[in-house]
Write a protein that holds these residues in place. Structure first.
Motif, PDB file in Angstrom:
ATOM      1  N   ALA A 189      28.610  80.363  95.780  1.00  0.00           N
ATOM      2  CA  ALA A 189      28.338  80.174  94.142  1.00  0.00           C
ATOM      3  C   ALA A 189      26.794  81.500  94.895  1.00  0.00           C
ATOM      4  O   ALA A 189      26.149  81.310  93.946  1.00  0.00           O
ATOM      5  CB  ALA A 189      28.044  78.895  94.136  1.00  0.00           C
ATOM      6  N   ASP A 190      26.256  80.455  96.501  1.00  0.00           N
ATOM      7  CA  ASP A 190      25.044  80.594  96.609  1.00  0.00           C
ATOM      8  C   ASP A 190      24.824  82.487  96.858  1.00  0.00           C
ATOM      9  O   ASP A 190      24.195  83.377  96.016  1.00  0.00           O
ATOM     10  CB  ASP A 190      24.620  80.684  97.599  1.00  0.00           C
ATOM     11  N   LEU A 191      26.382  83.000  96.997  1.00  0.00           N
ATOM     12  CA  LEU A 191      26.070  84.484  97.277  1.00  0.00           C
ATOM     13  C   LEU A 191      26.240  85.387  95.625  1.00  0.00           C
ATOM     14  O   LEU A 191      25.601  86.706  95.824  1.00  0.00           O
ATOM     15  CB  LEU A 191      27.392  85.011  97.582  1.00  0.00           C
ATOM     16  N   LEU A 192      26.872  84.361  95.012  1.00  0.00           N
ATOM     17  CA  LEU A 192      26.862  85.504  93.325  1.00  0.00           C
ATOM     18  C   LEU A 192      26.080  84.856  93.165  1.00  0.00           C
ATOM     19  O   LEU A 192      25.316  85.781  92.053  1.00  0.00           O
ATOM     20  CB  LEU A 192      27.944  84.433  92.490  1.00  0.00           C
ATOM     21  N   ARG A 193      25.243  84.369  92.965  1.00  0.00           N
ATOM     22  CA  ARG A 193      23.684  84.094  92.022  1.00  0.00           C
ATOM     23  C   ARG A 193      22.906  84.586  92.968  1.00  0.00           C
ATOM     24  O   ARG A 193      22.120  86.139  92.266  1.00  0.00           O
ATOM     25  CB  ARG A 193      23.121  83.013  92.770  1.00  0.00           C
ATOM     26  N   LEU A 195      23.738  88.282  94.362  1.00  0.00           N
ATOM     27  CA  LEU A 195      24.240  89.389  94.176  1.00  0.00           C
ATOM     28  C   LEU A 195      23.955  89.908  92.782  1.00  0.00           C
ATOM     29  O   LEU A 195      23.774  90.954  92.234  1.00  0.00           O
ATOM     30  CB  LEU A 195      26.006  89.628  94.279  1.00  0.00           C
ATOM     31  N   LEU A 196      23.971  89.049  91.622  1.00  0.00           N
ATOM     32  CA  LEU A 196      24.198  89.245  90.551  1.00  0.00           C
ATOM     33  C   LEU A 196      22.713  89.070  89.893  1.00  0.00           C
ATOM     34  O   LEU A 196      22.094  89.844  88.453  1.00  0.00           O
ATOM     35  CB  LEU A 196      24.730  87.922  89.775  1.00  0.00           C
ATOM     36  N   GLY A 197      21.504  87.829  90.360  1.00  0.00           N
ATOM     37  CA  GLY A 197      20.040  87.832  90.168  1.00  0.00           C
ATOM     38  C   GLY A 197      20.127  86.618  89.386  1.00  0.00           C
ATOM     39  O   GLY A 197      19.785  87.843  88.380  1.00  0.00           O
ATOM     40  N   GLU A 198      21.192  86.553  88.656  1.00  0.00           N
ATOM     41  CA  GLU A 198      21.088  85.377  87.804  1.00  0.00           C
ATOM     42  C   GLU A 198      21.195  84.030  87.915  1.00  0.00           C
ATOM     43  O   GLU A 198      22.703  84.245  89.092  1.00  0.00           O
ATOM     44  CB  GLU A 198      21.301  86.102  86.224  1.00  0.00           C
ATOM     45  N   GLU A 199      21.486  83.073  86.811  1.00  0.00           N
ATOM     46  CA  GLU A 199      22.137  81.858  87.086  1.00  0.00           C
ATOM     47  C   GLU A 199      23.010  81.613  86.538  1.00  0.00           C
ATOM     48  O   GLU A 199      24.144  82.078  85.483  1.00  0.00           O
ATOM     49  CB  GLU A 199      20.750  80.803  86.870  1.00  0.00           C
ATOM     50  N   PHE A 200      24.249  80.751  86.945  1.00  0.00           N
ATOM     51  CA  PHE A 200      25.249  80.358  85.966  1.00  0.00           C
ATOM     52  C   PHE A 200      24.592  79.305  85.243  1.00  0.00           C
ATOM     53  O   PHE A 200      24.391  78.390  85.731  1.00  0.00           O
ATOM     54  CB  PHE A 200      26.415  79.937  86.842  1.00  0.00           C
ATOM     55  N   GLU A 317      14.985  74.686  96.740  1.00  0.00           N
ATOM     56  CA  GLU A 317      14.955  74.883  95.177  1.00  0.00           C
ATOM     57  C   GLU A 317      16.662  75.868  95.226  1.00  0.00           C
ATOM     58  O   GLU A 317      17.431  76.091  94.542  1.00  0.00           O
ATOM     59  CB  GLU A 317      13.660  76.208  94.562  1.00  0.00           C
ATOM     60  N   GLU A 318      16.485  77.315  96.058  1.00  0.00           N
ATOM     61  CA  GLU A 318      17.780  78.254  96.130  1.00  0.00           C
ATOM     62  C   GLU A 318      18.732  77.443  96.362  1.00  0.00           C
ATOM     63  O   GLU A 318      20.251  77.575  96.238  1.00  0.00           O
ATOM     64  CB  GLU A 318      17.321  79.603  97.042  1.00  0.00           C
ATOM     65  N   GLY A 319      18.389  75.964  97.762  1.00  0.00           N
ATOM     66  CA  GLY A 319      19.830  75.846  98.340  1.00  0.00           C
ATOM     67  C   GLY A 319      20.236  74.656  97.088  1.00  0.00           C
ATOM     68  O   GLY A 319      21.697  74.618  96.714  1.00  0.00           O
ATOM     69  N   MET A 320      20.140  74.097  95.929  1.00  0.00           N
ATOM     70  CA  MET A 320      19.697  72.767  95.180  1.00  0.00           C
ATOM     71  C   MET A 320      20.647  73.696  93.681  1.00  0.00           C
ATOM     72  O   MET A 320      21.439  73.169  93.496  1.00  0.00           O
ATOM     73  CB  MET A 320      18.344  72.136  94.365  1.00  0.00           C
ATOM     74  N   LYS A 321      20.256  74.986  93.492  1.00  0.00           N
ATOM     75  CA  LYS A 321      20.335  75.879  92.826  1.00  0.00           C
ATOM     76  C   LYS A 321      21.906  76.505  92.533  1.00  0.00           C
ATOM     77  O   LYS A 321      23.105  75.802  92.075  1.00  0.00           O
ATOM     78  CB  LYS A 321      19.804  77.060  92.311  1.00  0.00           C
ATOM     79  N   SER A 322      22.113  76.492  94.265  1.00  0.00           N
ATOM     80  CA  SER A 322      23.917  77.003  94.527  1.00  0.00           C
ATOM     81  C   SER A 322      24.530  75.364  94.846  1.00  0.00           C
ATOM     82  O   SER A 322      26.115  75.489  94.210  1.00  0.00           O
ATOM     83  CB  SER A 322      23.520  77.222  96.037  1.00  0.00           C
ATOM     84  N   LEU A 323      23.921  74.523  95.437  1.00  0.00           N
ATOM     85  CA  LEU A 323      24.953  72.859  94.560  1.00  0.00           C
ATOM     86  C   LEU A 323      24.542  72.471  93.998  1.00  0.00           C
ATOM     87  O   LEU A 323      26.200  72.561  93.418  1.00  0.00           O
ATOM     88  CB  LEU A 323      24.079  72.109  95.674  1.00  0.00           C
ATOM     89  N   GLU A 324      23.657  72.772  92.876  1.00  0.00           N
ATOM     90  CA  GLU A 324      24.904  72.160  91.244  1.00  0.00           C
ATOM     91  C   GLU A 324      26.043  73.123  90.475  1.00  0.00           C
ATOM     92  O   GLU A 324      26.352  72.133  89.871  1.00  0.00           O
ATOM     93  CB  GLU A 324      23.032  73.293  90.940  1.00  0.00           C
ATOM     94  N   VAL A 325      25.585  74.968  90.889  1.00  0.00           N
ATOM     95  CA  VAL A 325      26.542  74.751  90.699  1.00  0.00           C
ATOM     96  C   VAL A 325      28.434  74.065  90.855  1.00  0.00           C
ATOM     97  O   VAL A 325      29.432  73.610  90.521  1.00  0.00           O
ATOM     98  CB  VAL A 325      27.314  76.684  91.679  1.00  0.00           C
TER      99      VAL A 325
END
Length: 341
Positions: A189-193, A195-200, A317-325
């Motif tokens: 989830a972290d890697l895709l965020r 690579l794509l440079g955007e959120e899910f 913050e970055e860790g949390m965004k990946s956790l949220e996925v």
């Protein structure tokens, strides 16, 4: 300049194979203390690195006053121990997933802010050469509009890797909270965020326990993710890939397809729409297999962020965004609906 005084909390496999070795080989670091609830384990590691052994992290903070700590504990302890360390005036590198809830993750971020300390989450996939190169190609517009992706992270399970084997905390829901999705899925989830440079923004999750016995944590998951610009794709996380590890990602774009860690010889293959193919030899991805413990660059980046007073690439913050996925995928499985993030 004096060396950074570091303590490692938790002396299991991730500490032994990654954190301790990388701290030890860093010229600007001194490992002053290690801590583990199992005294012999802490003492054995302390002896190896010329550090002091503790069974209480509170006592370690009080006596040693380290500059920084690595939190290498079962998932349910990530937040409380990281917060205690931040409040004790330490910079914190925490293993993933950073927490077991959004509330916990927020509390960690607040503790870092209030104590003016660095908080970094150990998502090492961002530092893999093929991934960094792919991100550059996407950012430069080389791939054109991204249409879709598929990513997988699977192996035979933590019993082959954890110091406790089949009795590992990984299989205990109270301690792990989440299985393959927390162990492997959150990395992707972290890697895709990244690579794509955007959120899910939306997730559908199918999360099962089908390969392991005597456990109630997930061991097999497939999720469908949708990004804010409408890119859709799949993320698979599994402890059921018994024959061979899969750590591959494929990005399907307008001008090219990127194949990352999908070929034994080339860690990045770019297949252009016009038929041209470019193969990159960039060195392998880190793996749990014998000989797969190449440097993760996580420790190096963490130390640099402290010494140079810069924000770590994967902050709270970055860790949390990946956790949220991952949390959204769990919620989707429970409600049998798509979950909005």
């Amino acid at each position: 300049m004096s060396k950074l005084r570091v303590a490692v909390i938790g002396c299991g496999s991730i500490a032994k194979n990654r954190h301790l070795g990388e701290f030890n080989s860093h010229s600007g670091v001194e490992i002053v203390a290690v801590c583990d609830i199992i005294e012999e384990r802490a003492q054995e590691i302390a002896l190896q690195y010329g550090a002091k052994a503790y069974t209480s992290y509170e006592k370690l903070f009080e006596v040693e006053k380290p500059d920084a700590v690595s939190v290498c504990l079962p998932n349910y302890l990530h937040a409380p121990v990281s917060i205690a360390a931040l409040q004790a005036g330490c910079h914190v590198l925490c293993e993933k997933p950073m927490a077991t809830s959004r509330v916990e993750a927020t509390e960690m971020i607040e503790a870092a802010k209030n104590n003016n300390k660095k908080l970094m989450i150990a998502h090492n996939q961002r530092f893999v050469a093929s991934h960094a190169n792919a991100r550059d190609l996407i950012a430069k517009g080389e791939v054109g509009k991204i249409y879709s992706f598929r990513t997988a992270f699977g192996h035979g399970g933590p019993e082959g890797w954890s110091v406790d084997g089949k009795d590992s905390w990984f299989f205990n829901k109270e301690q792990a909270f989440i299985g393959a999705m927390g162990d492997l899925g959150v990395h992707k989830a972290d890697l895709l965020r990244y690579l794509l440079g955007e959120e899910f923004v939306e997730v559908a999750g199918f999360i099962e326990t089908s390969a392991k016995e005597n456990t109630d944590v997930d061991d097999n998951a497939v999720c469908i993710l949708k990004s804010e610009s409408g890119v859709i794709g799949t993320l698979a996380a599994s402890w059921a890939y018994t024959a061979k590890e899969d750590n591959s990602t494929i990005i399907y774009g307008e001008h090219a397809t990127l194949r990352l860690e999908d070929d034994p010889n080339y860690s990045l293959i770019v297949q252009y729409k016009n038929g041209e193919v470019v193969n990159y030899e960039l060195g392998g991805i880190q793996s749990n297999a014998e000989g797969g413990q190449t440097t993760t660059h996580i420790i190096e980046h963490f130390v640099d962020s402290i010494v140079q007073d810069t924000e770590p690439l994967i902050n709270g913050e970055e860790g949390m965004k990946s956790l949220e996925v991952i949390l959204a995928a769990l919620e989707s499985m429970e409600t049998k609906r798509f979950t909005k993030i």
